[in-house]
Design an enzyme around this catalytic site. Structure first.
Site, PDB file in Angstrom:
ATOM      1  CD  GLU A 142     -58.939  28.045  -6.161  1.00 48.28           C
ATOM      2  OE1 GLU A 142     -59.712  27.682  -5.168  1.00 48.28           O
ATOM      3  OE2 GLU A 142     -58.430  27.173  -6.722  1.00 48.28           O
ATOM      4  CD  GLU A 144     -60.339  25.218  -1.795  1.00 47.82           C
ATOM      5  OE1 GLU A 144     -59.236  25.028  -1.420  1.00 47.82           O
ATOM      6  OE2 GLU A 144     -61.006  26.604  -1.919  1.00 47.82           O
TER       7      GLU A 144
END
Length: 310
Positions: free
Chosen positions: A180, A160
Protein backbone atom coordinates in the site's frame (compact mmCIF):
# COMPACT_ATOMS: atom_id res chain seq x y z
CA UNK A 1 0.05 -33.19 33.24
CA UNK A 2 -3.55 -32.18 32.60
CA UNK A 3 -4.00 -31.32 36.23
CA UNK A 4 -1.03 -29.00 36.09
CA UNK A 5 -2.35 -27.22 33.03
CA UNK A 6 -5.96 -26.98 34.09
CA UNK A 7 -6.21 -25.47 37.53
CA UNK A 8 -9.41 -26.28 39.33
CA UNK A 9 -11.81 -23.33 39.68
CA UNK A 10 -10.97 -21.49 42.87
CA UNK A 11 -7.36 -22.72 42.93
CA UNK A 12 -5.72 -20.08 40.79
CA UNK A 13 -3.48 -18.67 43.48
CA UNK A 14 -1.51 -15.85 41.80
CA UNK A 15 -4.05 -15.80 38.98
CA UNK A 16 -6.58 -14.21 41.31
CA UNK A 17 -5.25 -10.78 40.40
CA UNK A 18 -6.09 -11.44 36.79
CA UNK A 19 -9.69 -12.52 37.36
CA UNK A 20 -11.11 -9.02 37.55
CA UNK A 21 -9.50 -8.23 34.23
CA UNK A 22 -10.58 -11.41 32.49
CA UNK A 23 -14.16 -10.50 31.69
CA UNK A 24 -13.10 -7.09 30.39
CA UNK A 25 -10.34 -8.55 28.23
CA UNK A 26 -12.40 -11.42 26.81
CA UNK A 27 -14.70 -9.36 24.66
CA UNK A 28 -16.43 -12.27 22.98
CA UNK A 29 -18.48 -15.42 23.39
CA UNK A 30 -16.63 -18.67 23.92
CA UNK A 31 -18.87 -20.26 21.35
CA UNK A 32 -22.35 -21.77 21.15
CA UNK A 33 -23.59 -22.31 24.70
CA UNK A 34 -20.21 -21.93 26.39
CA UNK A 35 -19.83 -19.73 29.46
CA UNK A 36 -17.23 -18.88 32.02
CA UNK A 37 -17.23 -21.04 35.14
CA UNK A 38 -18.88 -19.55 38.20
CA UNK A 39 -15.51 -18.82 39.77
CA UNK A 40 -14.87 -16.37 36.94
CA UNK A 41 -17.92 -14.21 37.65
CA UNK A 42 -20.42 -16.57 36.03
CA UNK A 43 -20.72 -14.13 33.16
CA UNK A 44 -20.74 -14.91 29.50
CA UNK A 45 -17.42 -13.99 27.98
CA UNK A 46 -17.70 -11.11 25.57
CA UNK A 47 -17.11 -11.35 21.78
CA UNK A 48 -14.28 -13.74 20.87
CA UNK A 49 -11.45 -12.63 18.67
CA UNK A 50 -12.05 -15.36 16.15
CA UNK A 51 -9.37 -15.54 13.49
CA UNK A 52 -10.47 -14.66 9.97
CA UNK A 53 -9.55 -16.39 6.79
CA UNK A 54 -9.27 -16.07 3.05
CA UNK A 55 -7.63 -18.11 0.36
CA UNK A 56 -5.74 -17.64 -2.86
CA UNK A 57 -6.55 -18.37 -6.37
CA UNK A 58 -5.12 -21.40 -8.01
CA UNK A 59 -3.31 -21.00 -11.29
CA UNK A 60 -5.32 -23.83 -12.76
CA UNK A 61 -8.80 -25.37 -12.58
CA UNK A 62 -10.02 -26.33 -9.13
CA UNK A 63 -10.11 -30.11 -8.61
CA UNK A 64 -13.61 -31.54 -8.51
CA UNK A 65 -13.07 -34.87 -6.76
CA UNK A 66 -14.18 -35.02 -3.15
CA UNK A 67 -16.78 -32.29 -3.54
CA UNK A 68 -20.43 -32.81 -2.79
CA UNK A 69 -23.16 -30.96 -4.57
CA UNK A 70 -22.80 -27.29 -3.72
CA UNK A 71 -24.73 -26.40 -0.59
CA UNK A 72 -24.75 -22.82 -1.78
CA UNK A 73 -23.71 -21.52 -5.16
CA UNK A 74 -23.62 -17.84 -5.99
CA UNK A 75 -21.94 -15.99 -8.80
CA UNK A 76 -19.20 -14.64 -6.53
CA UNK A 77 -19.05 -17.17 -3.68
CA UNK A 78 -19.21 -20.94 -3.69
CA UNK A 79 -19.58 -22.95 -0.51
CA UNK A 80 -18.74 -26.63 -0.85
CA UNK A 81 -19.09 -29.26 1.86
CA UNK A 82 -16.65 -32.08 1.15
CA UNK A 83 -17.80 -35.68 1.41
CA UNK A 84 -16.61 -39.13 2.43
CA UNK A 85 -13.23 -39.06 4.22
CA UNK A 86 -13.23 -35.26 3.95
CA UNK A 87 -16.61 -34.83 5.64
CA UNK A 88 -16.47 -31.85 8.00
CA UNK A 89 -14.23 -29.79 5.71
CA UNK A 90 -15.84 -26.80 4.01
CA UNK A 91 -14.25 -24.91 1.10
CA UNK A 92 -15.18 -21.29 0.50
CA UNK A 93 -14.33 -20.43 -3.08
CA UNK A 94 -14.14 -16.77 -4.14
CA UNK A 95 -15.16 -16.49 -7.79
CA UNK A 96 -15.08 -12.85 -8.81
CA UNK A 97 -12.80 -12.99 -11.84
CA UNK A 98 -13.91 -9.72 -13.39
CA UNK A 99 -12.95 -7.89 -10.20
CA UNK A 100 -9.79 -9.94 -9.49
CA UNK A 101 -11.50 -11.09 -6.27
CA UNK A 102 -11.72 -7.57 -4.89
CA UNK A 103 -14.22 -7.28 -2.06
CA UNK A 104 -17.45 -5.91 -3.47
CA UNK A 105 -20.34 -5.05 -1.16
CA UNK A 106 -22.24 -8.01 -2.54
CA UNK A 107 -19.34 -10.40 -1.93
CA UNK A 108 -18.89 -9.16 1.63
CA UNK A 109 -22.62 -9.62 2.25
CA UNK A 110 -22.53 -13.15 0.85
CA UNK A 111 -19.45 -14.02 2.91
CA UNK A 112 -21.05 -12.69 6.06
CA UNK A 113 -24.14 -14.77 5.42
CA UNK A 114 -22.09 -17.91 4.72
CA UNK A 115 -19.95 -17.41 7.82
CA UNK A 116 -22.99 -16.95 10.04
CA UNK A 117 -24.37 -20.25 8.76
CA UNK A 118 -21.05 -22.07 9.29
CA UNK A 119 -20.65 -20.73 12.83
CA UNK A 120 -23.76 -22.55 13.98
CA UNK A 121 -23.08 -25.76 12.06
CA UNK A 122 -21.60 -28.29 14.48
CA UNK A 123 -20.67 -30.58 11.61
CA UNK A 124 -18.09 -28.10 10.30
CA UNK A 125 -14.59 -28.89 11.58
CA UNK A 126 -12.24 -26.85 9.34
CA UNK A 127 -12.70 -24.19 6.67
CA UNK A 128 -10.34 -23.76 3.71
CA UNK A 129 -10.60 -20.44 1.94
CA UNK A 130 -9.30 -20.20 -1.60
CA UNK A 131 -9.84 -18.39 -4.83
CA UNK A 132 -11.35 -20.02 -7.88
CA UNK A 133 -9.91 -17.27 -10.06
CA UNK A 134 -6.54 -18.45 -11.44
CA UNK A 135 -3.57 -16.55 -10.06
CA UNK A 136 -5.43 -14.22 -7.68
CA UNK A 137 -5.86 -14.43 -3.91
CA UNK A 138 -8.28 -12.66 -2.11
CA UNK A 139 -12.62 -14.50 3.98
CA UNK A 140 -14.21 -15.45 7.20
CA UNK A 141 -14.68 -14.89 10.90
CA UNK A 142 -15.08 -18.41 12.24
CA UNK A 143 -14.59 -20.29 15.53
CA UNK A 144 -13.20 -23.34 13.73
CA UNK A 145 -9.68 -23.58 12.23
CA UNK A 146 -9.23 -21.59 9.02
CA UNK A 147 -6.50 -22.18 6.46
CA UNK A 148 -5.45 -19.77 3.71
CA UNK A 149 -4.15 -21.60 0.64
CA UNK A 150 -2.06 -19.12 -1.33
CA UNK A 151 -1.49 -20.44 -4.83
CA UNK A 152 -1.25 -17.07 -6.60
CA UNK A 153 -1.02 -13.39 -5.81
CA UNK A 154 -1.78 -12.14 -2.29
CA UNK A 155 -1.00 -8.45 -2.37
CA UNK A 156 -2.39 -5.68 -0.18
CA UNK A 157 -5.84 -6.66 1.01
CA UNK A 158 -5.32 -10.21 -0.22
CA UNK A 159 -2.44 -10.73 2.21
CA UNK A 160 -4.36 -8.99 4.98
CA UNK A 161 -7.14 -11.52 4.55
CA UNK A 162 -4.62 -14.38 4.64
CA UNK A 163 -3.11 -12.93 7.82
CA UNK A 164 -6.53 -13.23 9.44
CA UNK A 165 -6.43 -17.02 8.96
CA UNK A 166 -5.12 -19.41 11.60
CA UNK A 167 -2.71 -21.08 9.20
CA UNK A 168 -1.22 -20.01 5.88
CA UNK A 169 0.28 -22.30 3.24
CA UNK A 170 1.70 -21.15 -0.07
CA UNK A 171 3.10 -22.36 -3.36
CA UNK A 172 6.71 -21.38 -4.00
CA UNK A 173 5.54 -19.31 -6.96
CA UNK A 174 3.03 -17.32 -4.90
CA UNK A 175 3.61 -13.59 -4.40
CA UNK A 176 2.78 -11.85 -1.12
CA UNK A 177 3.20 -8.35 0.19
CA UNK A 178 1.63 -5.30 1.80
CA UNK A 179 2.29 -2.86 -1.02
CA UNK A 180 0.00 0.00 0.00
CA UNK A 181 2.82 2.48 0.68
CA UNK A 182 3.51 2.49 -3.06
CA UNK A 183 0.13 4.18 -3.40
CA UNK A 184 0.88 6.63 -0.58
CA UNK A 185 -1.53 4.84 1.77
CA UNK A 186 -1.09 2.26 4.52
CA UNK A 187 -2.51 -1.25 4.98
CA UNK A 188 -6.04 -0.66 6.26
CA UNK A 189 -7.42 -4.18 6.63
CA UNK A 190 -5.47 -5.26 9.69
CA UNK A 191 -2.05 -5.50 8.07
CA UNK A 192 -0.28 -3.07 10.39
CA UNK A 193 -1.49 -5.10 13.37
CA UNK A 194 -1.43 -8.72 12.21
CA UNK A 195 1.85 -8.71 10.29
CA UNK A 196 3.95 -7.61 13.33
CA UNK A 197 2.22 -10.28 15.41
CA UNK A 198 3.08 -12.88 12.79
CA UNK A 199 6.72 -12.04 12.01
CA UNK A 200 7.83 -9.45 14.56
CA UNK A 201 7.73 -5.66 14.61
CA UNK A 202 11.06 -4.81 13.02
CA UNK A 203 10.68 -7.09 10.02
CA UNK A 204 7.03 -6.11 9.57
CA UNK A 205 8.07 -2.45 9.42
CA UNK A 206 10.76 -3.25 6.87
CA UNK A 207 8.30 -5.04 4.60
CA UNK A 208 5.60 -2.38 4.88
CA UNK A 209 8.01 0.55 4.49
CA UNK A 210 9.57 -1.03 1.38
CA UNK A 211 6.31 -2.47 -0.08
CA UNK A 212 8.40 -5.57 -0.74
CA UNK A 213 6.82 -8.59 -2.44
CA UNK A 214 7.93 -12.05 -1.25
CA UNK A 215 7.67 -15.39 -3.00
CA UNK A 216 6.63 -18.53 -1.15
CA UNK A 217 10.12 -19.52 -0.05
CA UNK A 218 10.91 -16.03 1.23
CA UNK A 219 7.58 -15.91 3.08
CA UNK A 220 8.39 -19.22 4.75
CA UNK A 221 11.81 -17.90 5.72
CA UNK A 222 10.36 -14.96 7.65
CA UNK A 223 7.56 -17.02 9.23
CA UNK A 224 4.74 -15.52 7.19
CA UNK A 225 3.56 -18.96 6.04
CA UNK A 226 3.85 -22.33 7.76
CA UNK A 227 4.39 -24.46 4.67
CA UNK A 228 5.69 -23.83 1.16
CA UNK A 229 5.39 -26.24 -1.77
CA UNK A 230 6.51 -26.39 -5.37
CA UNK A 231 3.58 -25.48 -7.58
CA UNK A 232 2.03 -28.34 -9.55
CA UNK A 233 0.64 -28.40 -13.07
CA UNK A 234 -2.88 -27.89 -11.80
CA UNK A 235 -1.82 -24.76 -9.91
CA UNK A 236 -3.33 -25.91 -6.62
CA UNK A 237 -0.35 -27.16 -4.57
CA UNK A 238 -1.17 -24.92 -1.60
CA UNK A 239 -4.82 -25.96 -1.68
CA UNK A 240 -3.87 -29.62 -1.63
CA UNK A 241 -1.59 -29.04 1.37
CA UNK A 242 -4.38 -27.15 3.11
CA UNK A 243 -6.65 -30.12 2.49
CA UNK A 244 -4.06 -32.47 4.00
CA UNK A 245 -3.87 -30.29 7.11
CA UNK A 246 -7.65 -30.13 7.38
CA UNK A 247 -7.77 -33.94 7.23
CA UNK A 248 -5.33 -34.04 10.15
CA UNK A 249 -7.71 -31.89 12.17
CA UNK A 250 -10.83 -33.95 11.43
CA UNK A 251 -10.36 -36.73 14.03
CA UNK A 252 -9.94 -34.31 16.94
CA UNK A 253 -12.73 -33.28 19.31
CA UNK A 254 -14.66 -30.43 17.65
CA UNK A 255 -15.53 -28.60 20.88
CA UNK A 256 -11.92 -28.86 22.02
CA UNK A 257 -10.75 -27.41 18.69
CA UNK A 258 -13.03 -24.38 19.01
CA UNK A 259 -12.12 -23.73 22.63
CA UNK A 260 -8.39 -24.23 21.99
CA UNK A 261 -8.58 -21.64 19.23
CA UNK A 262 -10.34 -19.23 21.54
CA UNK A 263 -7.82 -19.74 24.34
CA UNK A 264 -4.89 -19.11 22.00
CA UNK A 265 -6.45 -16.07 20.30
CA UNK A 266 -7.56 -14.42 23.52
CA UNK A 267 -4.42 -15.33 25.45
CA UNK A 268 -2.11 -13.76 22.87
CA UNK A 269 -3.72 -10.37 23.45
CA UNK A 270 -3.11 -10.19 27.21
CA UNK A 271 -0.40 -10.74 29.81
CA UNK A 272 0.53 -14.26 30.91
CA UNK A 273 -1.38 -14.14 34.19
CA UNK A 274 -4.62 -13.17 32.46
CA UNK A 275 -3.88 -15.64 29.67
CA UNK A 276 -3.61 -18.50 32.16
CA UNK A 277 -6.94 -17.48 33.64
CA UNK A 278 -8.44 -17.55 30.16
CA UNK A 279 -7.01 -21.03 29.66
CA UNK A 280 -8.57 -22.16 32.94
CA UNK A 281 -11.93 -20.77 31.91
CA UNK A 282 -11.73 -22.49 28.54
CA UNK A 283 -10.57 -25.80 30.02
CA UNK A 284 -13.56 -25.77 32.35
CA UNK A 285 -15.85 -25.81 29.32
CA UNK A 286 -14.44 -29.15 28.14
CA UNK A 287 -14.92 -31.10 31.39
CA UNK A 288 -18.72 -31.59 31.18
CA UNK A 289 -18.84 -32.37 27.44
CA UNK A 290 -19.98 -35.70 26.05
CA UNK A 291 -17.00 -35.63 23.70
CA UNK A 292 -14.56 -35.73 26.61
CA UNK A 293 -16.24 -38.81 28.03
CA UNK A 294 -16.30 -40.40 24.59
CA UNK A 295 -12.58 -39.73 24.21
CA UNK A 296 -11.80 -41.47 27.50
CA UNK A 297 -14.06 -44.41 26.66
CA UNK A 298 -12.55 -44.79 23.18
CA UNK A 299 -9.05 -44.78 24.65
CA UNK A 300 -10.04 -47.44 27.17
CA UNK A 301 -11.68 -49.59 24.49
CA UNK A 302 -8.81 -49.01 22.04
CA UNK A 303 -11.04 -47.74 19.24
CA UNK A 304 -11.36 -44.47 17.29
CA UNK A 305 -13.54 -41.94 19.13
CA UNK A 306 -16.91 -40.92 17.68
CA UNK A 307 -17.17 -37.25 18.55
CA UNK A 308 -20.44 -35.38 18.04
CA UNK A 309 -19.44 -31.88 19.03
CA UNK A 310 -21.39 -32.04 22.28
Amino acid sequence: MAAAVALAPGALGPLQAGRARLVAVCSARLGPGLRLPGSLAGRQVGRAIWAQGWAPAATGPAPKRGYSSEAKTEDELRVRHLEEENRGIVVLGINRAYGKNSLSKNLIKMLSKAVDALKSDKKVRTVIIRSEVPGIFCAANLPVPTIAAIDGLALGGGLELALACDIRVAASSAKMGLVETKLAIIPGGGGTQRLPRAIGMSLAKELIFSARVLDGQEAKGVGLVSHVLEQNQEGDAAYRKALDLAREFLPQGPVAMRVAKLAINQGMEVDLVTGLAIEEACYAQIIPTKDRLEGLLAFKEKRPPRYKGE
